[in-house]
Design a protein around this motif. Structure first.
Motif, PDB file in Angstrom:
ATOM      1  N   THR A 208       0.716  -1.074  -0.049  1.00 18.88           N
ATOM      2  CA  THR A 208       0.046  -0.014  -0.007  1.00 18.88           C
ATOM      3  C   THR A 208       0.900   1.234  -0.126  1.00 18.88           C
ATOM      4  OG1 THR A 208      -0.093  -0.164   2.417  1.00 18.88           O
ATOM      5  CG2 THR A 208      -1.987  -1.116   1.094  1.00 18.88           C
ATOM      6  N   THR A 247      -7.561 -10.238   0.737  1.00 18.17           N
ATOM      7  CA  THR A 247      -8.362  -9.438  -0.017  1.00 18.17           C
ATOM      8  C   THR A 247      -7.993  -7.925   0.069  1.00 18.17           C
ATOM      9  OG1 THR A 247     -10.019 -11.178   0.521  1.00 18.17           O
ATOM     10  CG2 THR A 247     -10.775  -8.986  -0.345  1.00 18.17           C
ATOM     11  N   GLU A 248      -7.610  -7.446   1.170  1.00 17.34           N
ATOM     12  CA  GLU A 248      -7.561  -5.799   1.088  1.00 17.34           C
ATOM     13  C   GLU A 248      -6.051  -5.599   0.482  1.00 17.34           C
ATOM     14  OE1 GLU A 248      -5.546  -5.671   5.668  1.00 17.34           O
ATOM     15  OE2 GLU A 248      -7.292  -6.782   5.353  1.00 17.34           O
ATOM     16  N   ARG A 249      -5.437  -6.615  -0.184  1.00 17.42           N
ATOM     17  CA  ARG A 249      -4.164  -6.199  -0.949  1.00 17.42           C
ATOM     18  C   ARG A 249      -4.493  -6.403  -2.581  1.00 17.42           C
ATOM     19  NH1 ARG A 249      -3.243  -3.823   2.839  1.00 17.42           N
ATOM     20  NH2 ARG A 249      -1.137  -3.811   4.190  1.00 17.42           N
ATOM     21  N   PRO A 280      -9.852 -13.154   2.905  1.00 18.20           N
ATOM     22  CA  PRO A 280     -10.022 -11.903   3.816  1.00 18.20           C
ATOM     23  C   PRO A 280      -9.118 -12.100   5.081  1.00 18.20           C
ATOM     24  CG  PRO A 280     -12.346 -12.721   3.037  1.00 18.20           C
ATOM     25  CD  PRO A 280     -11.189 -13.630   2.659  1.00 18.20           C
ATOM     26  N   VAL A 285      -7.345  -5.973   8.369  1.00 18.05           N
ATOM     27  CA  VAL A 285      -8.633  -5.243   8.523  1.00 18.05           C
ATOM     28  C   VAL A 285      -9.856  -6.195   8.273  1.00 18.05           C
ATOM     29  CG1 VAL A 285     -10.053  -3.484   7.425  1.00 18.05           C
ATOM     30  CG2 VAL A 285      -7.417  -3.369   7.343  1.00 18.05           C
ATOM     31  N   MET A 286      -9.475  -7.129   7.572  1.00 17.54           N
ATOM     32  CA  MET A 286     -10.831  -8.236   7.354  1.00 17.54           C
ATOM     33  C   MET A 286     -10.856  -9.494   8.037  1.00 17.54           C
ATOM     34  SD  MET A 286     -11.477  -7.827   3.133  1.00 17.54           S
ATOM     35  CE  MET A 286     -11.153  -6.194   2.426  1.00 17.54           C
ATOM     36  N   CYS A 294      -0.230  -8.531   7.186  1.00 19.69           N
ATOM     37  CA  CYS A 294      -0.707  -9.210   5.975  1.00 19.69           C
ATOM     38  C   CYS A 294       0.313 -10.208   5.467  1.00 19.69           C
ATOM     39  CB  CYS A 294      -0.935  -7.704   4.876  1.00 19.69           C
ATOM     40  SG  CYS A 294      -2.395  -7.205   5.240  1.00 19.69           S
TER      41      CYS A 294
END
Length: 354
Positions: A208, A247-249, A280, A285-286, A294
């Protein structure tokens, strides 16, 4: 002289567009005949003033039931799923055979040189869990008036909760049992760290903190290199692989360079048999607090026809007897799981901190 409606109707239609089909005349100045009149020559209402009807008569209830969305349960889809044993099975043994041997220089009379095999059994323990649904006669009648099949909704809630628990065990296992998860099996090789990248704030490692697809692609190549070393020559560029991303990446797959080449393009061109899955719970986060970093995984799907990994269950759903009481009912439902079984732990490489 008061004009009649018949005289006014043409002008209303032509000048104002007011067309009143079926109207013959105005209401007389004295009003219309009502019920008992306390006054003389007056016809007041005997009820309270009102300009509408109760809202229930004009209220619409949509027959489509909108369900709140929840985090998807994807462990079985990512790692595969199989039934092992049944609901009375407490432990399972998975045999692992290693072929051994030693050669010797040939001699007509020599008895040297031997072939052998070594067997071990990997042990796993199952975890069984349950949930109750309960409903009353008046309760289901009232919810039925609201156009809801309440017993079905409660049963769906029970199945959803059981599956969420099963997904959680598939990924993280059960503490205190030999029941491990796909992300934390102690036999998995140690995770490696991401490569250094140039970001807006200097040297970074998290995806990110950069938008350069080539920099992120370097992490994919580094993970493939780690897996290649672990596989000791079994891995090739054409081997079917699975890449598990948080999933957040997944938005990083859309990173593009000046030639509009995305990270997904780079991966598909260099590793054509690699399948990308999102999970996720692999992120922070998920994951609902189960992860503090992560991570991504890359694993070989099959080795000489044998799957390298699978999630496993004893029973997907056992619906026990419905218990009836004076005016209410209840029912127990249960499931059982072995977590995730890595048949070849060395066939999986992990990177943390992306």
């Amino acid at each position: 002289m008061t004009s009649s409606f018949r005289q006014d109707a043409p002008r209303l239609a032509l000048d104002y567009g007011v067309i009143l089909e079926g109207v013959r005349d105005y209401i007389p100045a004295g009003g219309i005949v009502m019920d008992a009149d306390p006054g003389v020559g007056q016809f007041p209402s005997v009820t309270a003033p009102n300009s509408g009807v109760p809202f229930a008569f004009t209220q619409y209830v949509d027959p489509a039931v909108i369900k709140a969305f929840i985090t998807p349960t994807r462990a079985a889809e990512v790692y595969g799923e199989a039934k092992k044993g049944d609901w009375i099975t407490d432990t399972a043994l998975f045999p692992v055979v290693s072929l051994t041997g030693r050669v010797a220089a040939y001699g007509d009379s020599s008895q040297d040189g031997t072939a052998d095999a070594n067997a071990n059994w990997v042990n796993r323990q199952s975890f069984h869990y349950q949930i109750w649904t309960q409903w009353g006669e008046r309760e289901i009648e009232r919810m039925g008036a609201g156009k809801l099949d309440w017993v079905s909704q409660k049963n769906l809630g029970a199945a959803s909760t059981l599956n969420k628990q099963q997904n959680l065990v598939y990924l993280f296992g059960i503490s205190g049992l030999e029941c491990y998860g796909a992300l934390n099996d102690p036999r998995l090789p140690a995770a490696i760290q991401p490569t250094a990248k140039a970001g807006s704030s200097g040297t970074v490692t998290a995806w990110t903190d950069t938008s350069d697809p080539v920099a992120v692609y370097g992490d994919i190549i580094a993970l493939f290199g780690q897996l290649n070393n672990q596989m000791m020559g079994v891995l090739t560029l054409e081997t079917p692989l699975t890449l598990v991303l948080p999933t957040e990446r997944q938005q990083a797959l859309l990173y593009a360079n000046s030639y509009n080449t995305t990270l997904r393009d780079l991966i598909s061109k260099s590793l054509p048999n690699l399948k990308i899955e999102t999970l996720p719970e692999a992120g922070i986060v998920m994951s609902g607090g189960t992860q503090t970093v992560c991570k991504m995984q890359m694993f070989v799907d099959t080795i000489e026809g044998q799957k390298s990994v699978t999630t496993a269950f004893t029973e997907k759903l056992r619906a026990h007897a419905v218990e009836r009481y004076s005016s209410n009912f209840r029912q127990k439902k249960s499931q059982g799981t072995w977590g995730t079984i890595w048949f070849y732990p060395m066939a999986c490489a992990t990177m943390e901190g992306i």
